[in-house]
Scaffold this motif. Structure first.
Motif, PDB file in Angstrom:
ATOM      1  N   ALA A  55      26.705 -21.955  -9.034  1.00  0.00           N
ATOM      2  CA  ALA A  55      26.056 -21.478  -7.810  1.00  0.00           C
ATOM      3  C   ALA A  55      24.719 -20.801  -8.121  1.00  0.00           C
ATOM      4  O   ALA A  55      23.714 -21.047  -7.436  1.00  0.00           O
ATOM      5  CB  ALA A  55      26.982 -20.515  -7.068  1.00  0.00           C
ATOM      6  N   LEU A  56      24.692 -19.953  -9.151  1.00  0.00           N
ATOM      7  CA  LEU A  56      23.444 -19.276  -9.512  1.00  0.00           C
ATOM      8  C   LEU A  56      22.394 -20.273  -9.983  1.00  0.00           C
ATOM      9  O   LEU A  56      21.199 -20.136  -9.673  1.00  0.00           O
ATOM     10  CB  LEU A  56      23.719 -18.231 -10.598  1.00  0.00           C
ATOM     11  CG  LEU A  56      24.509 -16.994 -10.167  1.00  0.00           C
ATOM     12  CD1 LEU A  56      24.793 -16.098 -11.366  1.00  0.00           C
ATOM     13  CD2 LEU A  56      23.773 -16.229  -9.078  1.00  0.00           C
ATOM     14  N   TYR A  57      22.809 -21.273 -10.731  1.00  0.00           N
ATOM     15  CA  TYR A  57      21.878 -22.303 -11.202  1.00  0.00           C
ATOM     16  C   TYR A  57      21.249 -23.036 -10.024  1.00  0.00           C
ATOM     17  O   TYR A  57      20.025 -23.262  -9.983  1.00  0.00           O
ATOM     18  CB  TYR A  57      22.617 -23.279 -12.106  1.00  0.00           C
ATOM     19  CG  TYR A  57      21.790 -24.479 -12.506  1.00  0.00           C
ATOM     20  CD1 TYR A  57      20.781 -24.376 -13.462  1.00  0.00           C
ATOM     21  CD2 TYR A  57      22.020 -25.722 -11.913  1.00  0.00           C
ATOM     22  CE1 TYR A  57      20.023 -25.484 -13.819  1.00  0.00           C
ATOM     23  CE2 TYR A  57      21.266 -26.829 -12.269  1.00  0.00           C
ATOM     24  CZ  TYR A  57      20.274 -26.707 -13.221  1.00  0.00           C
ATOM     25  OH  TYR A  57      19.517 -27.805 -13.572  1.00  0.00           O
ATOM     26  N   LEU A  58      22.081 -23.408  -9.041  1.00  0.00           N
ATOM     27  CA  LEU A  58      21.567 -24.118  -7.869  1.00  0.00           C
ATOM     28  C   LEU A  58      20.689 -23.213  -7.005  1.00  0.00           C
ATOM     29  O   LEU A  58      19.692 -23.664  -6.437  1.00  0.00           O
ATOM     30  CB  LEU A  58      22.737 -24.668  -7.048  1.00  0.00           C
ATOM     31  CG  LEU A  58      23.547 -25.778  -7.731  1.00  0.00           C
ATOM     32  CD1 LEU A  58      24.805 -26.095  -6.920  1.00  0.00           C
ATOM     33  CD2 LEU A  58      22.704 -27.022  -7.919  1.00  0.00           C
ATOM     34  N   LEU A  59      21.065 -21.945  -6.902  1.00  0.00           N
ATOM     35  CA  LEU A  59      20.268 -21.013  -6.102  1.00  0.00           C
ATOM     36  C   LEU A  59      18.890 -20.788  -6.725  1.00  0.00           C
ATOM     37  O   LEU A  59      17.899 -20.607  -6.016  1.00  0.00           O
ATOM     38  CB  LEU A  59      21.012 -19.681  -5.968  1.00  0.00           C
ATOM     39  CG  LEU A  59      22.229 -19.669  -5.028  1.00  0.00           C
ATOM     40  CD1 LEU A  59      22.970 -18.343  -5.135  1.00  0.00           C
ATOM     41  CD2 LEU A  59      21.798 -19.912  -3.588  1.00  0.00           C
ATOM     42  N   ARG A  60      18.806 -20.798  -8.038  1.00  0.00           N
ATOM     43  CA  ARG A  60      17.513 -20.601  -8.711  1.00  0.00           C
ATOM     44  C   ARG A  60      16.621 -21.820  -8.569  1.00  0.00           C
ATOM     45  O   ARG A  60      15.402 -21.716  -8.580  1.00  0.00           O
ATOM     46  CB  ARG A  60      17.755 -20.278 -10.180  1.00  0.00           C
ATOM     47  CG  ARG A  60      18.357 -18.879 -10.387  1.00  0.00           C
ATOM     48  CD  ARG A  60      18.880 -18.682 -11.784  1.00  0.00           C
ATOM     49  NE  ARG A  60      17.822 -18.711 -12.789  1.00  0.00           N
ATOM     50  CZ  ARG A  60      18.026 -18.538 -14.087  1.00  0.00           C
ATOM     51  NH1 ARG A  60      19.264 -18.339 -14.528  1.00  0.00           N
ATOM     52  NH2 ARG A  60      17.026 -18.566 -14.937  1.00  0.00           N
ATOM     53  N   ARG A  61      17.236 -22.994  -8.437  1.00  0.00           N
ATOM     54  CA  ARG A  61      16.449 -24.222  -8.317  1.00  0.00           C
ATOM     55  C   ARG A  61      16.036 -24.523  -6.872  1.00  0.00           C
ATOM     56  O   ARG A  61      15.067 -25.238  -6.643  1.00  0.00           O
ATOM     57  CB  ARG A  61      17.264 -25.417  -8.846  1.00  0.00           C
ATOM     58  CG  ARG A  61      17.494 -25.382 -10.352  1.00  0.00           C
ATOM     59  CD  ARG A  61      18.059 -26.702 -10.810  1.00  0.00           C
ATOM     60  NE  ARG A  61      17.136 -27.813 -10.523  1.00  0.00           N
ATOM     61  CZ  ARG A  61      17.461 -29.096 -10.650  1.00  0.00           C
ATOM     62  NH1 ARG A  61      18.680 -29.428 -11.048  1.00  0.00           N
ATOM     63  NH2 ARG A  61      16.584 -30.035 -10.382  1.00  0.00           N
ATOM     64  N   ARG A  62      16.761 -23.981  -5.927  1.00  0.00           N
ATOM     65  CA  ARG A  62      16.506 -24.300  -4.530  1.00  0.00           C
ATOM     66  C   ARG A  62      16.293 -23.022  -3.736  1.00  0.00           C
ATOM     67  O   ARG A  62      16.845 -21.967  -4.048  1.00  0.00           O
ATOM     68  CB  ARG A  62      17.685 -25.079  -3.929  1.00  0.00           C
ATOM     69  CG  ARG A  62      18.056 -26.335  -4.722  1.00  0.00           C
ATOM     70  CD  ARG A  62      19.332 -26.953  -4.195  1.00  0.00           C
ATOM     71  NE  ARG A  62      19.773 -28.056  -5.051  1.00  0.00           N
ATOM     72  CZ  ARG A  62      20.903 -28.726  -4.865  1.00  0.00           C
ATOM     73  NH1 ARG A  62      21.694 -28.402  -3.852  1.00  0.00           N
ATOM     74  NH2 ARG A  62      21.240 -29.709  -5.685  1.00  0.00           N
TER      75      ARG A  62
END
Length: 297
Positions: A55-62
């Motif tokens: 979730a954190l990885y996706l939040l940082r990318r989007r």
């Protein structure tokens, strides 16, 4: 939705019902070793730990707005926290399993009513008939267990009813307000929301002692991976791609599949009435979901 997910979508309802039904079996193994709210808090916390890195990885990318995350957390507090907490509390304090199953069987009705008011979903006569037939099937499946167990009253019946209304409302809330959010991010947010009520209830009402046996560890692992992540992901996909009331009708099959699992694993007796109820419940779900499919054609 990816091409692979689109191709596998027809199999999702069956897989969801199978996975969701194992929750009652897993709880049976776990409950002697931990109090219900404490166990649910552990389960949700573990789900958060597993989902958080992605979730954190996706939040940082989007660029993800906060509003859908808040809505997902609120939906999760209802679908997982209040629902499971209410049902577990009721069973823990004496509500017979048969009555609990019947109360849980009201969920598709509550969901259909809320979805009609909040989402404008139209209930055709065929869909209404399917919901009614499904409820009859659930009654037949649990009928042999009615009248067994401790006496029940408002102190146990009301929490179970609150839980069923909560999952119905949470399902509609998810459909209405959680749009365009990656399912993995949304699921993580859901469990953050779900952890709050059960952790508070565990702190207020339980000793929070845990007997770390192999049974408990295996049950916790299965319920977290297969249900909290696997089954819930399937549920979120189904909610996103279909009518809420039709998705809710799948829950009519859960008592039947659970009874079959209990027969295989625990040697629990299956009567002719229960077998008839399984067929009736399946017919009701077929009617309800077929109506939705035909409207989309």
């Amino acid at each position: 939705m990816s091409g692979l997910t689109q191709r596998l979508l027809p199999a999702f309802p069956v897989l969801f019902v199978l996975l969701w039904s194992t929750g009652f079996v897993g709880a049976r193994y776990a409950m002697p070793h931990a109090e219900p709210f404490t166990f649910l808090a552990l389960r949700f916390a573990l789900a958060i730990l597993l989902l958080l890195p992605v979730a954190l990885y996706l939040l940082r990318r989007r660029d993800v707005p906060l509003r859908p995350l808040g809505h997902a957390a609120f939906a999760g507090s209802l679908i997982h926290g209040v629902y499971l907490g209410g049902v577990f509390f009721a069973v823990r304090h004496g509500l017979p399993a048969g009555i609990t199953a019947l109360v849980a069987g009201l969920q598709p009705f509550f969901t259909a009513l809320i979805a009609r008011a909040a989402l404008g979903e139209r209930l055709t006569r065929r869909h209404q008939t399917g919901l009614a037939i499904g409820l009859v099937g659930v009654f037949l499946v649990v009928a042999p267990k009615l009248g067994t167990g401790a006496a029940f009253g408002p102190a146990t019946l009301v929490p179970a009813l609150i839980g069923v209304v909560a999952i119905a409302l949470g399902t509609v809330w998810q459909k209405r307000f959680v749009t365009g959010l990656d399912l993995r991010v949304g699921a993580c947010a859901q469990y953050v929301g779900a952890l709050v009520p059960v952790a508070l209830a565990a702190f207020l009402f339980e000793t929070m002692r845990v007997d770390w046996t192999l049974e408990l560890v295996l049950s916790l692992a299965w319920l977290t991976l297969a249900l909290s992540i696997g089954a819930v992901m399937l549920l979120l996909v189904l909610i996103r791609n279909g009518s809420v009331s039709s998705v809710a009708s799948l829950f009519y099959l859960v008592p039947s599949v659970t009874a079959l699992m209990a027969f295989v694993l625990f040697g629990e007796r299956l009567t002719a009435v229960q077998l008839l109820g399984m067929l009736v419940a399946a017919a009701g779900v077929w009617l309800a979901t077929r109506t939705s499919a035909r409207r989309r054609e």
